[in-house]
Enzyme design. Sequence first.
Site, PDB file in Angstrom:
ATOM      1  N   TYR A  77      -2.183  -0.982  10.161  1.00  0.00           N
ATOM      2  CA  TYR A  77      -2.156  -1.372   8.743  1.00  0.00           C
ATOM      3  C   TYR A  77      -0.860  -0.920   8.081  1.00  0.00           C
ATOM      4  CZ  TYR A  77      -3.787  -1.977   3.923  1.00  0.00           C
ATOM      5  OH  TYR A  77      -3.915  -2.360   2.609  1.00  0.00           O
ATOM      6  N   SER A  93       0.852  -1.194   0.000  1.00  0.00           N
ATOM      7  CA  SER A  93       0.000   0.000   0.000  1.00  0.00           C
ATOM      8  C   SER A  93       0.882   1.236   0.000  1.00  0.00           C
ATOM      9  CB  SER A  93      -0.892  -0.013   1.258  1.00  0.00           C
ATOM     10  OG  SER A  93      -1.485   1.239   1.493  1.00  0.00           O
TER      11      SER A  93
END
Length: 247
Positions: free
Chosen positions: A166, A153
């Site tokens: 995350y 990401s």
Amino acid sequence: MLNYSAPNLLLKDKTILITGAGDGIGKSAALHYAKLGATIILLGRTVKKLEAVYDQIIDCGGPQPAIVPLDLKGATRQHYKDMAATIENQFGKLDGVLFNASILGHLEPFKQISEDMFNEVMQVNVTSQFNMIQALLKVLEKAPSASVIFTTSTVGSKGRAFWGSYSISKFATEGMMQVLADEYANSNLRFNCINPGGTRTNMRAKAFPAEDPSTLKTADEIMPLYCYLMGEDSSEENGKTFLAQPK
């Protein structure tokens, strides 16, 4: 490679495992890879979703896939060892893995992250991948050429406020990919990451509930890169992070 046009049957006679294959990017990759000739091992926690993807692959004339119902939250090292043994016995080798499954956790200030939430995110996004790839390496080594794709990401290369658990998990994912790529340089295995960018998925909707999903690319629209990295045209690519939607 973002506009890559995959040759027909690019993945013929290849066996590819996809985690999180029940919907979103995992589902799209399963359907695209199957159309290119691959036998897909569909791994996910919701059997109903996996069965729906299975049926779509059959309806499109793809090779008969396999289903592995597994919740990464509770899976143990033994589960992965048993899975690797089954793959070896049934298929003889494994030509590719797409690590697509992950969870977002809570978006919150760092000081409010609970140990339980942090551990849950790390379990699904990092520890499960560590245990799974360790178990699968011996089956991947049996393939003439194998490609392993991890999913990262934007917050896995630059930390972002409130995305603590995350973000940290994706930094760890990129690190794992780089270690493996370096260890297996000049071998029949290659390891890379894809950052899909803002894509019309359930996770994206959870992270940005006010966002208009029609402004985002669909999973199908970013598949050229996924096909490129899984096929032989990318045999020289190793240890890199690719952006599916570069700015």
